[in-house]
Structure formats: structure tokens, C-alpha cells
Design a protein around this motif. Structure first.
Motif, mmCIF file in Angstrom:
data_model
loop_
_atom_site.group_PDB
_atom_site.id
_atom_site.type_symbol
_atom_site.label_atom_id
_atom_site.label_comp_id
_atom_site.label_asym_id
_atom_site.label_seq_id
_atom_site.Cartn_x
_atom_site.Cartn_y
_atom_site.Cartn_z
ATOM 1 N N ASN A 59 44.834 43.258 22.832
ATOM 2 C CA ASN A 59 45.215 43.540 24.215
ATOM 3 C C ASN A 59 46.451 42.727 24.566
ATOM 4 N N ARG A 60 47.546 43.412 24.866
ATOM 5 C CA ARG A 60 48.808 42.736 25.175
ATOM 6 C C ARG A 60 49.256 43.000 26.613
ATOM 7 N N GLY A 61 48.315 43.351 27.465
ATOM 8 C CA GLY A 61 48.629 43.547 28.868
ATOM 9 C C GLY A 61 49.101 44.960 29.152
ATOM 10 N N THR A 65 45.546 40.461 37.129
ATOM 11 C CA THR A 65 44.853 39.249 37.566
ATOM 12 C C THR A 65 45.096 38.095 36.602
ATOM 13 N N LEU A 66 45.041 36.884 37.131
ATOM 14 C CA LEU A 66 45.183 35.690 36.303
ATOM 15 C C LEU A 66 44.002 35.554 35.358
ATOM 16 N N SER A 67 42.835 35.993 35.804
ATOM 17 C CA SER A 67 41.639 35.934 34.968
ATOM 18 C C SER A 67 41.813 36.772 33.705
ATOM 19 N N ARG A 72 43.037 37.013 27.695
ATOM 20 C CA ARG A 72 43.819 37.487 26.568
ATOM 21 C C ARG A 72 44.474 36.336 25.801
ATOM 22 N N LEU A 73 44.770 35.221 26.489
ATOM 23 C CA LEU A 73 45.279 34.047 25.784
ATOM 24 C C LEU A 73 44.233 33.541 24.792
ATOM 25 N N ILE A 74 42.989 33.533 25.222
ATOM 26 C CA ILE A 74 41.910 33.092 24.343
ATOM 27 C C ILE A 74 41.732 34.079 23.187
#
Length: 350
Positions: A59-61, A65-67, A72-74
């Protein structure tokens, strides 16, 4: 650019861009939309990390939302963990095991989700677009008047990010110099009047940039006025394997210490280490800091940046410094091995 408002985090595309999933196009205006990130962060194709090529996050956006952005960083951090046998080089003590990283990343995810509920963090996370590599080598000026900027290059890493991702960056023309600890006086100041004069001049540039970034860019102001510990997990969680488990563990420890003081959501930080874990961490983090000191020493010796960029005019000098550092490093390693020492000095080798 920093004053523009955006409805999501991601990259800007033409409305008719060939993105197969139409749901990944968030309308912007005037024939543009916000779509998936183009950053190497979510494609795992950064220079120096060939072992990650072809293992992109699923998932690259884009994310509204910040959530969602934090999750996705994790996810990206997990894709960077080795799925094969770990090499001897990657078994350095401060690196930690794959299982250590999985456990810490799960804690990071829970912690970051709690942080995203804080109003201060939300205000510091407004979708923001500015130049991601605003350093001297990317700024063109007039040959007749160097105060006139004629162009900026190297835009490929610029994305619509949370404001706090950009807020802690200081361009090299406004950064205080890196000082080799071995060349400092006992009081911590550099030796020589020339160095002191240079440090004073650079300090003026640094303070000027700090004032401008804090008070002229309204989106950057909230995060620059908050403790940076609130945002470091967002900056570094996805590099946990590269930097080592001790690095991300220290970020969690720092955040746990600040949790009551900052009155963050929830009764306490999700990370609750045991005494044994803290004891083991102390030695591992010391090893990590030693490695960082080595990198700093190399940067200073070769007049280079953290990404290895060297100006043309100092290339020959940098090559000589590189060879001298390598020879000294090898000799130090040989001598230490003979003495049976596990740890060396700042030129530590594993």
C-alpha cells in the motif's frame, strides 16, 4: 508552497494519469489529483539497499488520515525485514533478531496510533509540500548576483507529507558544522579563532533559518514548537532493520519517559520494558552510538554528507582520506583482534 492546503498525503498527478485503481485518485483541482507515493520509501528502491529491490509495500497511498499513513510506515518496516537467513554482517549485537524487530514494530504501531489521536500531533501533521532536499547543491543562483535564486533541482523526493516530516530538516547552508570530538577543547568549543568565527557566522544563519521556518511557515510551526520525540517514530520506524533494534528501542524509551509529562493519550506508553531488557539495551545502544560516531568521523574526514555526496573540488582529497581511514581501520582491527578485544575505539569494526 508550504502555505498550500491538501486533502491527503501522497504525490500529485494529472487527473488522467494511468493509475489502474481509480479509487487511488483523490481530486485536487485544475486537472490534478493526489495519488500513490513515488518516494523510494514505499518502493524499497533506495541507493545502497539492493537487497530490498522488488519488495515494495503493498500500500503506497494516498491517505486522507494520519492514522492510515502511520500504519503504512509500519507495513513498510516489515517489508524491510529479511525473509531469508541473516548474514554474519547483519548479526551485529545492536542489530537484534528478526523477532526482536517484529515485536518492537508492533509496539511502535500501537504507540503511533495513540499519538495520532493527540490534537497537538494532528495539528503538526497537516499535509504539506515543500522541497525535500533544499541544500546548496540543488540551488542555482545568478552569477552576477548570488542573492538571486534562478532555479531549484532535485524534486523527485518531494511529496505531500505530514508537516513534521519536513519541520526538523535544516538545509546545509543553515546547519551548524559537524565537529570532530577529538578536535574540541575541554569546554567543547572548537580550537582556533578561525573556527570560532566560522561557528559564529553559521550560528547567525542557523538562527535566522529557525525563525523563518518557525514563524513564516504556519504549517511547520506546531511541530517545531513541540518535543521532537513525538515524531521520531514516524521518521525512523521503517529503518529499524538498517539502524538496529537498539535505535528504535531507544526512541520508545525516550517517548515512555515523556508520556506523563506531555499528557499523551492513554494512561501510559504501550512500551513497558523489563529490567533485563533495559540492561541488555544499554550495551547494545552503546554499540549503536559507536557506529554513529564512526559515521560522523568519516563524514568529517572526507568532507562528505550522510548520503556520500562529495563536491567536485574536494574529490581528490576525499579519496585520499578514504584510503587513509580504511588503512587505519584495518590496522586497528588487526591490533584489537590480537589483544582479544571485542570492542575497538571509534573506528570499531565487527
Amino acid at each position: 508552497m508550504a502555505s498550500l492546503d491538501f486533502p491527503a498525503y501522497g504525490n500529485i498527478y494529472f487527473t488522467d494519469a494511468r493509475i489502474e485503481d481509480a479509487s487511488l485518485k483523490i481530486p485536487l483541482e485544475d486537472g490534478f489529483c493526489i495519488g500513490p507515493y513515488c518516494s523510494p520509501l514505499f518502493w524499497n528502491c533506495g541507493a545502497g539497499e539492493p537487497e530490498l529491490y522488488g519488495r515494495p509495500s503493498s500500500n503506497r497511498g494516498p491517505w486522507k488520515t494520519l492514522s492510515g499513513y502511520a500504519s503504512r510506515l509500519i507495513d513498510t518496516a516489515f517489508t524491510r525485514l529479511p525473509n531469508e537467513q541473516v548474514s554474519a554482517r547483519d548479526r551485529r549485537p545492536f542489530r537484534g533478531s528478526v523477532e526482536d524487530h517484529k515485536r518492537l514494530l508492533k509496539i511502535c504501531h500501537k504507540t503511533m496510533q495513540m499519538l495520532t489521536q493527540d490534537d497537538r500531533v494532528q495539528k503538526a501533521a497537516l499535509p504539506t509540500l515543500i522541497h525535500a532536499d533544499y541544500n546548496k547543491r540543488n540551488i542555482y543562483v545568478s552569477p552576477n548576483d548570488p542573492t538571486v535564486i534562478t532555479g531549484l533541482i532535485d524534486w523527485q523526493l518531494s511529496c505531500i507529507e505530514s508537516a513534521f516530516i519536513y519541520s526538523q530538516n535544516t538545509p546545509d547552508f543553515a546547519a551548524l558544522p559537524d565537529i570532530d570530538p577529538s578536535e574540541e577543547d575541554e569546554d567543547g568549543t572548537p580550537k582556533g579563532r578561525d573556527e570560532e568565527r566560522l561557528l559564529k557566522d553559521l550560528s547567525i544563519c542557523h538562527q535566522t533559518y529557525d525563525v523563518m521556518a518557525t514563524y513564516k511557515c504556519r504549517k511547520l510551526r506546531p511541530s517545531r514548537q513541540l518535543d521532537s520525540s513525538l515524531f521520531r517514530l514516524f521518521h525512523y520506524c521503517f529503518t529499524s532493520w538498517r539502524d538496529g533494534a537498539s535505535a528504535i528501542r531507544q526512541e520508545l524509551i525516550d517517548l515512555r519517559t515523556l508520556w506523563p509529562k506531555l499528557k499523551l493519550p492513554g494512561s501510559e506508553c504501550p512500551y513497558s520494558p523489563t529490567k533485563q531488557e533495559l540492561a541488555e539495551h544499554a550495551g547494545q545502544f552503546e554499540d549503536f552510538e559507536t557506529m554513529q560516531k564512526l559515521k560522523m568521523w568519516l563524514k568529517i574526514s572526507m568532507q562528505t554528507t550522510s548520503d556520500g555526496w562529495v563536491p567536485n573540488e574536494v574529490w581528490d582529497v576525499a579519496q585520499e582520506a578514504n584510503r587513509a581511514a580504511y588503512d587505519e581501520w584495518i590496522e586497528t582491527a588487526k591490533e584489537s583482534e590480537k589483544k582479544g578485544r571485542r570492542r575497538y575505539d571509534r573506528r570499531e569494526s565487527w
